[in-house]
Design a protein around this motif. Structure first.
Motif, mmCIF file in Angstrom:
data_model
loop_
_atom_site.group_PDB
_atom_site.id
_atom_site.type_symbol
_atom_site.label_atom_id
_atom_site.label_comp_id
_atom_site.label_asym_id
_atom_site.label_seq_id
_atom_site.Cartn_x
_atom_site.Cartn_y
_atom_site.Cartn_z
ATOM 1 N N ALA A 51 0.619 -0.973 -0.134
ATOM 2 C CA ALA A 51 0.480 -0.233 -0.249
ATOM 3 C C ALA A 51 0.198 1.332 -0.228
ATOM 4 C CB ALA A 51 -0.661 -0.044 0.735
ATOM 5 N N SER A 52 2.019 1.155 0.268
ATOM 6 C CA SER A 52 3.118 2.661 0.221
ATOM 7 C C SER A 52 4.619 2.146 0.083
ATOM 8 C CB SER A 52 3.257 3.017 2.186
ATOM 9 O OG SER A 52 3.252 1.891 2.242
ATOM 10 N N ALA A 53 4.606 0.667 -0.653
ATOM 11 C CA ALA A 53 5.686 0.756 -1.468
ATOM 12 C C ALA A 53 6.482 1.932 -2.172
ATOM 13 C CB ALA A 53 5.648 -0.782 -1.871
ATOM 14 N N PRO A 54 7.820 2.132 -2.021
ATOM 15 C CA PRO A 54 8.161 2.529 -3.581
ATOM 16 C C PRO A 54 7.989 2.410 -4.013
ATOM 17 C CG PRO A 54 9.893 1.913 -1.600
ATOM 18 C CD PRO A 54 8.915 1.750 -1.294
ATOM 19 N N PRO A 55 7.367 2.650 -5.566
ATOM 20 C CA PRO A 55 7.508 2.159 -6.954
ATOM 21 C C PRO A 55 8.190 1.782 -7.587
ATOM 22 C CG PRO A 55 6.770 5.102 -6.787
ATOM 23 C CD PRO A 55 7.776 4.034 -5.568
ATOM 24 N N GLU A 56 9.468 1.747 -7.296
ATOM 25 C CA GLU A 56 10.701 0.676 -8.250
ATOM 26 C C GLU A 56 10.215 -0.745 -6.958
ATOM 27 O OE1 GLU A 56 14.437 -1.654 -7.397
ATOM 28 O OE2 GLU A 56 13.805 0.167 -6.259
ATOM 29 N N GLN A 57 10.056 -0.281 -5.434
ATOM 30 C CA GLN A 57 10.059 -1.717 -4.917
ATOM 31 C C GLN A 57 8.773 -2.567 -5.861
ATOM 32 O OE1 GLN A 57 10.813 -1.244 -1.337
ATOM 33 N NE2 GLN A 57 12.660 -0.447 -1.002
ATOM 34 N N ARG A 58 7.952 -1.648 -5.328
ATOM 35 C CA ARG A 58 6.552 -2.610 -6.089
ATOM 36 C C ARG A 58 7.149 -3.184 -7.142
ATOM 37 N NH1 ARG A 58 0.753 -1.859 -4.595
ATOM 38 N NH2 ARG A 58 0.145 -2.018 -6.475
ATOM 39 N N GLU A 59 7.919 -2.566 -8.407
ATOM 40 C CA GLU A 59 7.162 -3.325 -10.093
ATOM 41 C C GLU A 59 8.279 -4.350 -9.674
ATOM 42 O OE1 GLU A 59 9.380 -1.688 -14.191
ATOM 43 O OE2 GLU A 59 8.733 -0.047 -12.381
ATOM 44 N N ARG A 60 10.097 -4.097 -8.640
ATOM 45 C CA ARG A 60 10.553 -5.171 -8.983
ATOM 46 C C ARG A 60 10.032 -6.960 -7.924
ATOM 47 N NH1 ARG A 60 16.075 -3.092 -6.232
ATOM 48 N NH2 ARG A 60 16.304 -5.419 -6.116
#
Length: 327
Positions: free
Chosen positions: A244-253
């Motif tokens: 719900a609040s992960a940085p976009p780059e971490q979420r994508e990976r």
């Protein structure tokens, strides 16, 4: 699991056959029960029977033992199927049954255990038990289907409420509610209506604590591989809170890894995801929620059982220990 209960289960299951193929089936059926396990469900059932008046050595106690065998056999055949569906590596510190013997043979052994579960229901001879066991199977299958469908459909746009509904169906009913209800029935008593909300809260706390332990370094004798939930793509309260609040780059990976099969996931990337989760505060958040649910469930269970009953006191102590367990 109590030794007398394991003896009852192994006495029910066949152990020798002149054909080597069938002999292997019998050995596979006995494998998971003989690996041990915590025996939480059968212990709750037996304590519930005692709290409702069943005394060791009585006919009511023998009925309770057979129903304890029912919930343990249910647990074991469901675990065989669950390990296949999740492509798990281990169960109770050893390779999963399908890893040892292949998927077709393991699936068949689980089906055979299912049949012997119904033999134990018949041996118990408790009015109302068939309906309770059927409801347990229906609810568990519904929850498992939701869980598996999310994986099959690559669905991550889920709320915490979605997860909690799945857990109430998949875990809470057969882990807590059904043992409490069957224990009362074995003693010839009507189960309290409070057993359902108490079981939902305690079962939810139990599952969330299991999810937490799966991500910790120091899980002790946890009995399953650390980080296995990530490899299997499990949707947990921890992961959904983090997403719900992960940085976009971490979420994508993360989503890129979750789109892969277990065998194709990159161990380095999974280790990185595990680090993110541990550093995010989401594990602590989930544990706080589990603690709240555990206390709520214990309060409702205590109210249902009343005071001054030693078996009820033991049951409350057991339930509290499992929702705060370290392994």
């Amino acid at each position: 699991m109590r030794p007398e209960l394991l003896e009852l289960i192994l006495g029910l299951l066949p152990d020798t056959h002149p054909r080597s193929e069938v002999q292997l089936l019998y050995e596979m059926m006995r494998d998971y029960p003989q690996r041990g396990g915590k025996g939480l469900r059968s212990e709750l059932l037996l304590l519930s029977a005692q709290a409702h008046g069943a005394r060791p050595g009585s006919e009511a106690w023998q009925r309770a033992l057979w129903l304890g065998a029912v919930v343990e056999l249910f647990q074991n055949w469901v675990l065989i199927h669950d390990d296949i569906e999740d492509d798990s590596e281990e169960r109770r510190g050893r390779p999963a049954l399908h890893r040892l013997h292949g998927l077709p043979l393991a699936l068949n052994a689980g089906d055979a255990l299912h049949a012997y579960m119904w033999a134990a229901v018949a041996r118990a001879g408790v009015p109302g038990a068939v309906e309770e066991v059927l409801t347990m199977i229906h609810r568990t299958a519904e929850g498992q289907h939701i869980d598996l469908a999310w994986v099959a459909q690559q669905q991550w746009d889920l709320s915490e409420a979605d997860y909690l509904e799945m857990v109430r169906l998949k875990t809470a009913y057969y882990t807590v509610t059904i043992p409490l209800r069957l224990g009362a029935l074995a003693a010839g008593k009507e189960p309290s209506a409070e057993f359902t909300p108490a079981g939902e809260a305690l079962g939810t706390a139990f599952q969330i604590r299991d999810d937490v332990l799966n991500l910790l370094d120091d899980a002790g004798s946890y009995g399953k591989e650390i980080g296995g939930d990530l490899l299997e793509g499990k949707r947990t309260l921890i992961v959904l809170h983090w997403l719900a609040s992960a940085p976009p780059e971490q979420r994508e990976r993360f989503l890129a890894q979750m789109a892969r099969s277990r065998s194709d996931k990159d161990p380095t990337e999974i280790a990185e995801v595990l680090r993110w989760l541990r550093e995010s505060g989401s594990i602590a958040y989930a544990q706080r929620y589990a603690d709240e649910q555990g206390q709520r469930g214990l309060a409702r269970l205590s109210a249902a059982l009343g005071e001054g009953n030693e078996a009820a006191t033991q049951m409350l102590r057991l339930a509290e220990g499992y929702v705060t367990r370290q392994a």
